[in-house]
Design an enzyme around this catalytic site. Structure first.
Site, PDB file in Angstrom:
ATOM      1  N   ARG A   1     -79.672 114.342   6.960  1.00  0.00           N
ATOM      2  CA  ARG A   1     -79.871 113.893   5.570  1.00  0.00           C
ATOM      3  C   ARG A   1     -79.878 115.078   4.600  1.00  0.00           C
ATOM      4  O   ARG A   1     -79.659 114.916   3.408  1.00  0.00           O
ATOM      5  CB  ARG A   1     -81.153 113.056   5.414  1.00  0.00           C
ATOM      6  CG  ARG A   1     -81.379 112.597   3.972  1.00  0.00           C
ATOM      7  CD  ARG A   1     -82.262 111.361   3.855  1.00  0.00           C
ATOM      8  NE  ARG A   1     -83.458 111.480   4.660  1.00  0.00           N
ATOM      9  CZ  ARG A   1     -84.516 112.245   4.366  1.00  0.00           C
ATOM     10  NH1 ARG A   1     -84.549 112.939   3.246  1.00  0.00           N
ATOM     11  NH2 ARG A   1     -85.546 112.314   5.181  1.00  0.00           N
TER      12      ARG A   1
ATOM     13  N   TYR B  48     -66.027 104.249 -16.012  1.00  0.00           N
ATOM     14  CA  TYR B  48     -66.003 103.324 -14.864  1.00  0.00           C
ATOM     15  C   TYR B  48     -67.117 102.276 -15.019  1.00  0.00           C
ATOM     16  O   TYR B  48     -68.266 102.630 -15.312  1.00  0.00           O
ATOM     17  CB  TYR B  48     -66.203 104.167 -13.605  1.00  0.00           C
ATOM     18  CG  TYR B  48     -66.194 103.427 -12.303  1.00  0.00           C
ATOM     19  CD1 TYR B  48     -65.066 102.754 -11.869  1.00  0.00           C
ATOM     20  CD2 TYR B  48     -67.325 103.437 -11.492  1.00  0.00           C
ATOM     21  CE1 TYR B  48     -65.065 102.084 -10.648  1.00  0.00           C
ATOM     22  CE2 TYR B  48     -67.333 102.785 -10.267  1.00  0.00           C
ATOM     23  CZ  TYR B  48     -66.193 102.105  -9.856  1.00  0.00           C
ATOM     24  OH  TYR B  48     -66.195 101.462  -8.651  1.00  0.00           O
TER      25      TYR B  48
ATOM     26  N   ASP C 134     -66.661 112.707 -14.895  1.00  0.00           N
ATOM     27  CA  ASP C 134     -66.047 111.999 -13.769  1.00  0.00           C
ATOM     28  C   ASP C 134     -64.570 112.386 -13.785  1.00  0.00           C
ATOM     29  O   ASP C 134     -63.816 111.980 -14.670  1.00  0.00           O
ATOM     30  CB  ASP C 134     -66.250 110.484 -13.953  1.00  0.00           C
ATOM     31  CG  ASP C 134     -65.732 109.676 -12.774  1.00  0.00           C
ATOM     32  OD1 ASP C 134     -64.777 110.128 -12.117  1.00  0.00           O
ATOM     33  OD2 ASP C 134     -66.271 108.578 -12.529  1.00  0.00           O
TER      34      ASP C 134
ATOM     35  N   LYS D 195     -60.886 107.753  -3.693  1.00  0.00           N
ATOM     36  CA  LYS D 195     -59.574 107.567  -4.306  1.00  0.00           C
ATOM     37  C   LYS D 195     -58.602 108.629  -3.752  1.00  0.00           C
ATOM     38  O   LYS D 195     -58.359 108.654  -2.573  1.00  0.00           O
ATOM     39  CB  LYS D 195     -59.724 107.611  -5.831  1.00  0.00           C
ATOM     40  CG  LYS D 195     -60.889 106.747  -6.357  1.00  0.00           C
ATOM     41  CD  LYS D 195     -60.695 105.268  -6.117  1.00  0.00           C
ATOM     42  CE  LYS D 195     -61.953 104.423  -6.271  1.00  0.00           C
ATOM     43  NZ  LYS D 195     -62.701 104.544  -7.488  1.00  0.00           N
TER      44      LYS D 195
HETATM   45  C1  LIG Z   1     -64.092 104.237  -7.838  1.00  0.00           C
HETATM   46  C2  LIG Z   1     -64.629 105.047  -8.932  1.00  0.00           C
HETATM   47  C3  LIG Z   1     -65.954 105.480  -8.920  1.00  0.00           C
HETATM   48  C4  LIG Z   1     -66.945 105.061  -7.864  1.00  0.00           C
HETATM   49  O1  LIG Z   1     -66.671 105.598  -6.639  1.00  0.00           O
HETATM   50  P1  LIG Z   1     -67.151 104.930  -5.256  1.00  0.00           P
HETATM   51  O2  LIG Z   1     -66.737 105.928  -4.251  1.00  0.00           O
HETATM   52  O3  LIG Z   1     -66.423 103.622  -5.148  1.00  0.00           O
HETATM   53  O4  LIG Z   1     -68.610 104.732  -5.347  1.00  0.00           O
HETATM   54  C5  LIG Z   1     -66.377 106.307  -9.944  1.00  0.00           C
HETATM   55  N1  LIG Z   1     -65.557 106.666 -10.949  1.00  0.00           N
HETATM   56  C6  LIG Z   1     -64.286 106.238 -11.012  1.00  0.00           C
HETATM   57  C7  LIG Z   1     -63.429 106.674 -12.140  1.00  0.00           C
HETATM   58  C8  LIG Z   1     -63.783 105.412 -10.011  1.00  0.00           C
HETATM   59  O5  LIG Z   1     -62.536 104.964 -10.088  1.00  0.00           O
END
Ligand SMILES: *Cc1c(COP(=O)(O)O)cnc(C)c1O
Length: 396
Positions: free
Chosen positions: A58, A111, A184, A209
């Site tokens: 962890r 998001y 992000d 992604k």
């Molecule tokens: C998918 C996504 C997230 C969240 O990510 P997860 O791995 O699904 O928790 C955050 N920001 C953007 C722009 C995303 O497309």
């Protein structure tokens, strides 16, 4: 790892410290919950460097640490920390910077779950206030700053409409007011955009992604200075417990070897698809920062070195039947959420939003019934364009 290598090399070459006695070309997975020590003194001295030593998974795990090192190299950063999901990384980041009663400025087309976390969770639970701005003009940020503003949360390009923020300008403004900045950076990946070099404090990714790229893992990452990442490591990472799984780190290590190749190909195909869509009579508008007539194209070229494969477009109809006919006729573009994998995908943001929002609210967010989102995968661009062309002919 030797300095001076190109990024492609750094992502492919594995550290000798991780090579096992058999000379395995792929590092083994440390699928352990804990690590043992020979003596009182040995475990005691491990606790001296708790931030980095593998004691309990962890906190730290060698399979995870190896990928964190690669991600930091890729981003040109001092340190990275992997989380169990993008949302785990986002929530840890926000909670790190704010306390009860503080104020956050965020982009309104961030998001969806990020907006939900700020608005529906941290607001009612902790009294954290959030002002949402379009983010295209620096004055919007200046005007939203309050005495208790602690964090400016960016997403550039943003979700759905792919709006950009001027990262260097926002970073300058925030620094002059003692406010932290986080972005992000999932859309561009650290391969195409390096926000830390523009003065942003913390870079956030959903690794689910492009960084993962094979639609077989869910993970998140925070990237920044040693001091910031270590503070988050000791508090939000360990205490909230959203740790990265060794097996998924190992999959991510596999993915990173081909990241530059994949991103170049996504970019190449996406530009061709975007140009095809823009010229098609069944398409009203295309949202893709890589198109020369994208309103923020100059800014996009200035702060990104390339463009990924996720884009939006608006069908030239408001008839739901006709929109569905297009959506259901696609064959290579599979219907699904998420994006950034090898496979091409289509999604209509209205499907999710219509369940929660009125059509008026959608229009306010810049979303219309005919808005489509496609993720251009690694198939041949000719095949993808033919698939779109066939389905678009059913629209009008
Ligand atoms: C998918 C996504 C997230 C969240 O990510 P997860 O791995 O699904 O928790 C955050 N920001 C953007 C722009 C995303 O497309």
């Amino acid at each position: 790892m030797s300095k001076g290598f190109g990024v492609d090399t750094l992502l492919v070459v594995d550290d000798s410290q991780f090579r096992d006695a058999e000379g395995a070309v792929v590092p083994p997975i440390y699928q352990n919950s804990l690590f043992t020590f020979d003596s009182w003194e040995a475990i005691d001295s491990a606790f001296d460097d708790k931030v980095n030593r593998a004691i309990y998974t962890r906190g730290n795990n060698p399979s995870v640490a190896l990928v964190e090192k690669k991600l930091a190299l890729l981003a040109g950063a001092e340190k990275a920390r992997l989380f169990s999901s993008g949302m785990a990384a986002i929530s840890a980041a926000i909670l790190h910077f704010v306390s009860a009663g503080d104020h956050v400025i965020a982009v309104k087309n961030a998001y969806g779950p990020t907006v939900g976390l700020l608005n529906d969770f941290l607001g009612p639970k902790l009294g954290i206030e959030c002002s949402f701005v379009g983010g295209g003009e620096i004055e919007e940020f200046t005007g939203a700053i309050r005495p208790n503003t602690r964090l400016i949360f960016l997403e550039s390009p943003s979700s759905v409409v792919f709006g950009l923020q001027d990262l260097a300008a926002v970073a300058d403004l925030a620094r002059s007011r003692g406010i932290a900045t986080a972005i992000d950076n999932t859309w561009a990946t650290p391969y195409f955009q390096k926000p830390l070099a523009l003065g942003i404090d913390l870079e956030i990714h959903s690794c689910s992604k492009y960084l993962g790229g094979h639609s077989d893992l869910v993970a998140g990452a925070l990237i920044g200075s040693v001091q910031l990442i270590d503070e988050i490591r000791m508090r939000e990472y360990e205490l909230l417990g959203a740790k990265m799984a060794p097996i998924e780190a190992w999959l991510l290590l596999r993915s990173l070897r081909t990241l530059p190749l994949r991103m170049e190909r996504h970019q190449q195909s996406a530009l061709r698809v975007a140009q095809f869509l823009r010229a098609h009579p069944s398409v009203r508008r295309v949202f893709y920062p890589g198109l020369e007539d994208f309103p923020q194209y100059d800014l996009a070229r200035r702060q990104m070195s390339g463009f990924s494969g996720l884009m939006g477009f608006e069908l030239a109809t408001d008839e739901l039947d006709s929109i569905k006919r297009f959506f259901n006729a696609l064959e290579l573009f599979r219907i699904g959420v998420s994006w950034g994998g090898h496979e091409s995908l289509v999604y209509a943001p209205a499907i999710g939003y219509l369940r929660e929002q009125s059509p008026d609210r959608l229009a306010d967010m810049g979303i219309f019934l005919g808005n489509m989102r496609i993720s251009v995968g690694l198939e041949s661009a000719d095949d993808l364009i033919a698939d779109l062309d066939r389905a678009l002919c059913l629209v009008l």
